[in-house]
Design an enzyme around this catalytic site. Structure first.
Site, mmCIF file in Angstrom:
data_model
loop_
_atom_site.group_PDB
_atom_site.id
_atom_site.type_symbol
_atom_site.label_atom_id
_atom_site.label_comp_id
_atom_site.label_asym_id
_atom_site.label_seq_id
_atom_site.Cartn_x
_atom_site.Cartn_y
_atom_site.Cartn_z
ATOM 1 N N LYS A 132 -3.817 -2.144 6.413
ATOM 2 C CA LYS A 132 -4.917 -3.116 6.185
ATOM 3 C C LYS A 132 -5.941 -3.522 7.006
ATOM 4 O O LYS A 132 -7.155 -3.173 6.594
ATOM 5 C CB LYS A 132 -4.150 -4.567 5.983
ATOM 6 C CG LYS A 132 -4.812 -5.487 5.626
ATOM 7 C CD LYS A 132 -4.247 -7.044 5.500
ATOM 8 C CE LYS A 132 -5.184 -8.138 4.914
ATOM 9 N NZ LYS A 132 -4.465 -9.308 4.933
ATOM 10 N N CYS A 136 2.520 -8.058 21.625
ATOM 11 C CA CYS A 136 1.579 -7.391 20.580
ATOM 12 C C CYS A 136 1.996 -8.155 19.282
ATOM 13 O O CYS A 136 3.326 -7.877 18.778
ATOM 14 C CB CYS A 136 1.371 -6.125 20.426
ATOM 15 S SG CYS A 136 0.588 -5.657 18.685
ATOM 16 N N HIS A 149 -2.038 -1.007 16.557
ATOM 17 C CA HIS A 149 -2.790 -2.263 15.940
ATOM 18 C C HIS A 149 -4.147 -2.155 16.735
ATOM 19 O O HIS A 149 -5.048 -3.046 16.194
ATOM 20 C CB HIS A 149 -2.034 -3.716 16.134
ATOM 21 C CG HIS A 149 -0.911 -3.541 15.392
ATOM 22 N ND1 HIS A 149 0.328 -3.055 15.619
ATOM 23 C CD2 HIS A 149 -0.663 -3.885 13.733
ATOM 24 C CE1 HIS A 149 1.215 -3.299 14.593
ATOM 25 N NE2 HIS A 149 0.616 -3.620 13.601
ATOM 26 N N CYS A 169 2.691 -5.871 16.086
ATOM 27 C CA CYS A 169 4.066 -5.555 16.348
ATOM 28 C C CYS A 169 5.186 -6.486 16.217
ATOM 29 O O CYS A 169 6.522 -6.224 16.104
ATOM 30 C CB CYS A 169 4.188 -4.772 17.434
ATOM 31 S SG CYS A 169 3.448 -2.929 17.253
ATOM 32 N N CYS A 218 -2.236 -1.922 22.235
ATOM 33 C CA CYS A 218 -1.026 -1.463 21.433
ATOM 34 C C CYS A 218 -1.667 -0.286 20.481
ATOM 35 O O CYS A 218 -2.868 -0.390 19.772
ATOM 36 C CB CYS A 218 -0.608 -2.377 20.558
ATOM 37 S SG CYS A 218 -0.027 -1.918 18.922
ATOM 38 N N LYS A 235 -3.861 6.389 10.263
ATOM 39 C CA LYS A 235 -2.592 5.603 9.435
ATOM 40 C C LYS A 235 -3.382 4.738 8.526
ATOM 41 O O LYS A 235 -4.174 4.014 9.208
ATOM 42 C CB LYS A 235 -1.616 4.994 10.603
ATOM 43 C CG LYS A 235 -0.570 4.258 9.895
ATOM 44 C CD LYS A 235 0.219 3.340 11.100
ATOM 45 C CE LYS A 235 1.034 2.420 10.289
ATOM 46 N NZ LYS A 235 1.252 1.152 11.007
ATOM 47 N N HIS A 264 0.793 -1.299 0.045
ATOM 48 C CA HIS A 264 0.028 0.017 -0.136
ATOM 49 C C HIS A 264 0.857 1.278 0.071
ATOM 50 O O HIS A 264 2.115 1.158 0.055
ATOM 51 C CB HIS A 264 -1.182 0.086 0.929
ATOM 52 C CG HIS A 264 -0.252 0.026 2.560
ATOM 53 N ND1 HIS A 264 0.479 0.912 2.952
ATOM 54 C CD2 HIS A 264 -0.626 -0.845 3.666
ATOM 55 C CE1 HIS A 264 0.713 0.812 3.948
ATOM 56 N NE2 HIS A 264 0.170 -0.702 4.683
ATOM 57 N N HIS A 286 4.129 1.450 2.333
ATOM 58 C CA HIS A 286 5.090 0.440 1.755
ATOM 59 C C HIS A 286 5.953 1.188 0.672
ATOM 60 O O HIS A 286 7.081 1.212 0.471
ATOM 61 C CB HIS A 286 4.933 -0.895 1.504
ATOM 62 C CG HIS A 286 4.103 -1.692 2.166
ATOM 63 N ND1 HIS A 286 2.818 -2.306 2.070
ATOM 64 C CD2 HIS A 286 4.078 -1.782 3.697
ATOM 65 C CE1 HIS A 286 2.339 -2.827 3.176
ATOM 66 N NE2 HIS A 286 2.989 -2.518 4.127
HETATM 67 N N1 MSP Z 1 8.592 -6.437 8.779
HETATM 68 C C1 MSP Z 1 8.719 -5.063 9.511
HETATM 69 C C2 MSP Z 1 9.994 -4.400 9.128
HETATM 70 C C3 MSP Z 1 11.283 -5.331 9.262
HETATM 71 S S1 MSP Z 1 12.783 -4.421 8.626
HETATM 72 C C4 MSP Z 1 13.943 -5.564 9.286
HETATM 73 C C5 MSP Z 1 7.771 -4.405 9.071
HETATM 74 N N2 MSP Z 1 6.848 -4.513 8.140
HETATM 75 S S2 MSP Z 1 5.434 -3.659 7.509
HETATM 76 O O1 MSP Z 1 5.391 -4.316 6.304
HETATM 77 O O2 MSP Z 1 4.570 -3.805 8.277
HETATM 78 O O3 MSP Z 1 5.964 -2.266 7.470
HETATM 79 C C6 MSP Z 1 6.955 -1.761 6.432
HETATM 80 C C7 MSP Z 1 7.179 -0.213 6.215
HETATM 81 O O4 MSP Z 1 6.129 0.402 6.015
HETATM 82 C C8 MSP Z 1 7.524 0.213 7.704
HETATM 83 O O5 MSP Z 1 8.617 1.040 7.535
HETATM 84 C C9 MSP Z 1 6.254 1.132 8.220
HETATM 85 O O6 MSP Z 1 6.698 2.341 8.796
HETATM 86 C C10 MSP Z 1 5.677 1.633 6.802
HETATM 87 N N3 MSP Z 1 4.332 1.938 6.798
HETATM 88 C C11 MSP Z 1 3.384 0.974 6.872
HETATM 89 N N4 MSP Z 1 2.355 2.087 6.935
HETATM 90 C C12 MSP Z 1 2.525 3.242 6.659
HETATM 91 C C13 MSP Z 1 1.935 4.500 6.624
HETATM 92 N N5 MSP Z 1 0.593 4.618 6.454
HETATM 93 N N6 MSP Z 1 2.756 5.520 6.197
HETATM 94 C C14 MSP Z 1 4.058 5.460 5.808
HETATM 95 N N7 MSP Z 1 4.716 4.234 6.384
HETATM 96 C C15 MSP Z 1 4.185 3.279 7.148
HETATM 97 O O7 MSP Z 1 7.260 -3.342 9.874
#
Ligand code: MSP
Length: 518
Positions: free
Chosen positions: A301, A127, A147, A130, A144, A298, A19, A22
């Site tokens: 999903k 959690c 979440h 997280c 949390c 934020k 999304h 990411h």
């Molecule tokens: N798997 C862990 C990261 C491990 S790194 C060794 C993780 N994955 S995640 O898929 O949940 O998130 C990946 C990244 O997407 C994180 O940096 C997170 O901050 C970012 N984002 C997820 N939602 C977001 C927004 N709404 N806005 C900006 N970035 C955010 O965490």
């Protein structure tokens, strides 16, 4: 080749489709990787998927599938989407890759042998979202905050990495390396986490197989698997051939991680302590960004408000979406996403400003100069002012990119577009061409040379941000292969390399204006 640049995105959990959140981190790293390549630096861009842990095991159970099958499907979705969007990553790492498993086990054994691990009983609140234990002060209303799900009470015996032994070293390191974590507010947040009264203790790095089998087995106790964050962080070493790959030392010395603010603690506390325990220098820099929100929440999903980058690409073009993401978020702070803001931005900056400059310049070159880059006369003060503005912009874009100020870099580029548009208004070549007064052709030639040359500079400067647009402009300027030999910032700062006589072409509008139904 001078200098090196190794940049990583977080590796993405394989429980959701990609999304906007990411996509943002990946656009940031892609832009920087492209810039550093154009600057002639040895560059490596790593992204990938984080596949172990309870979160994935839980999803697999719900779906009645194996965790491996779920991981394969989502990991494929990420890597396919990243390819479709044209990201220039050098490796897509999966934590289920055999070389990663080997590196994790090697590091676990090393830390164990160094006496940095012991076995204890622990009770705490966990959690799964997280994938970490919570201290009282992290919770909001017993939950949390990220979440919005209740924490689970856990009591079990596990292996602990004696992380607290490294805190004093880490505090000193952060204090003596002001650029280690940026922007500053996150550096201060981390120093707060490391204060003695913060409650942050040693790190549980195992999970008993009796509860969770999906993970990398501990090399010194086969009844346990490795905690998912411990495994995941190590991807940054596996990805570049730790311990003795040919480029490992160079790239590690130039390593920069890019993450969202929700995963600050593992990256700014767990990870440097782990690296210290195995005798490696810490990464060079941690760059932390804020969240994209929709209606002040934020995007995620679980909240069902995610923005699909493939849909944005199909609707607006991916370069335009990239432009918006980088222009409308000051790196480090939160921003609100709306399609209305996206459309306003595309129309104002890309359709009306940059796109318009490209089309008016090339249209006039076609009409008044036979379609070829004209031979300019002696530059006057007005031409010199445009050349100076271009050189200044090249230096400023370089500085802003190196300090993650993407919105400022794009402001500078728009400022240069404005300068050239104002120059054209002041010179009004269309009026001279119409009146055909004495010397009109020389005046028009000088003007359009200046404008074409400014477009060359602008193409080089936008190339890292908008990788599909820059080659299109360069092609219309008759220099389709320019990027292959470009060195930034010098080639953008050096005026006059566009050769008179080069055949140009007009092409369709680069950014058609988006009409909004009212
Ligand atoms: N798997 C862990 C990261 C491990 S790194 C060794 C993780 N994955 S995640 O898929 O949940 O998130 C990946 C990244 O997407 C994180 O940096 C997170 O901050 C970012 N984002 C997820 N939602 C977001 C927004 N709404 N806005 C900006 N970035 C955010 O965490």
């Amino acid at each position: 080749m001078t200098g090196a640049f190794y940049a990583t995105t977080p590796i993405f959990y394989v429980n959701a489709e990609p999304h906007i959140g990411h996509t943002y981190t990946t656009v940031v790293v892609d832009t920087l990787a492209r810039y550093h390549r154009l600057a002639g630096e040895k560059t490596f861009f790593l992204t990938g998927s984080d596949e172990h842990g309870e979160k994935i095991a839980e999803v697999a159970l719900e779906l009645g599938e194996t965790p491996q099958a779920v991981a394969d499907r989502y990991s494929e979705a990420f890597s396919r989407t990243w390819q479709t969007l044209g990201f220039s990553f050098d490796r897509f790492i999966r934590t289920t890759d055999p070389d990663h498993k080997q590196v994790v086990q090697n590091i676990l054994q090393k830390i164990y042998d160094a006496g940095e691990i012991d076995f204890r009983e622990y009770e705490g609140l966990y959690c799964i979202g997280c994938e970490r234990f919570f201290t009282e002060r992290d919770m909001v209303g017993g939950k949390c905050p990220d979440h919005d799900r209740p924490l689970e009470s856990r009591k079990e015996s596990n292996y602990f990495f004696k992380m607290t032994h490294h805190f004093e070293w880490l505090i000193d390191y952060i204090n003596s390396h002001p650029d280690f974590i940026r922007p500053d507010r996150y550096r201060n947040e981390v120093l707060g986490m490391l204060r003695e009264d913060s409650g942050l203790g040693d790190l549980s790095i195992s999970r008993p197989k009796s509860r969770l089998e999906w993970g990398i087995e501990l090399p010194f106790d086969t009844d346990y698997i490795c905690y998912v964050w411990f495994d995941a962080l190590i991807n940054y070493l596996t990805g570049i051939g730790y311990p003795d790959g040919p480029d490992f030392a160079t790239l590690w010395g130039a390593s920069q991680h890019f993450i969202g603010k929700d995963i600050l603690k593992p990256h700014a506390v767990f990870w440097p302590c782990m690296l210290h325990a195995i005798g490696l220098e810490p990464y060079q820099r941690l760059n932390v960004h804020g969240f994209w929100n929709v209606d002040d929440r934020k995007v995620s999903k679980s909240l069902g408000n995610k923005i699909d980058p493939l849909v944005m690409r199909d609707k607006y073009g991916f370069d335009s979406f990239r432009y918006f993401l980088l222009r409308d978020m000051a790196f480090g702070t939160d921003s609100d996403f709306s399609e209305e803001a996206l459309v306003t931005r595309i129309n104002a900056d890309l359709a009306n400003n940059l796109g318009n400059l490209v089309s008016r310049t090339l249209n006039m070159t076609g009409r008044f100069c036979g379609g070829n880059v004209p031979e300019p006369g002696q530059p006057g003060a007005q031409e010199q002012a445009v050349a100076d503005a271009a050189a200044t912009a090249a230096g400023q874009v370089d500085a802003h990119l190196r300090s993650c100020e993407f919105h400022r870099a794009l402001e500078v580029i728009q400022g240069l577009v404005d300068t050239v548009n104002r120059y054209l208004e002041a010179r009004a070549p269309w009026k001279l061409a119409k009146q055909k007064a004495a010397g009109w052709q020389a005046h028009v030639n000088t003007t359009l040379y200046t404008s074409c040359e400014a477009l060359r500079v602008l193409s080089l400067l936008v190339a890292p941000f908008m990788p599909e647009t820059a080659p299109k402009i360069l092609e219309r300027l008759g220099i389709p292969d320019a990027l292959a030999t470009t060195r930034l910032p010098d080639d953008a700062a050096t005026w006059g390399s566009l050769a008179p006589g080069t055949p140009t072409s007009k092409g369709a509008p680069l950014f058609p204006r988006i009409e909004v139904e009212s």
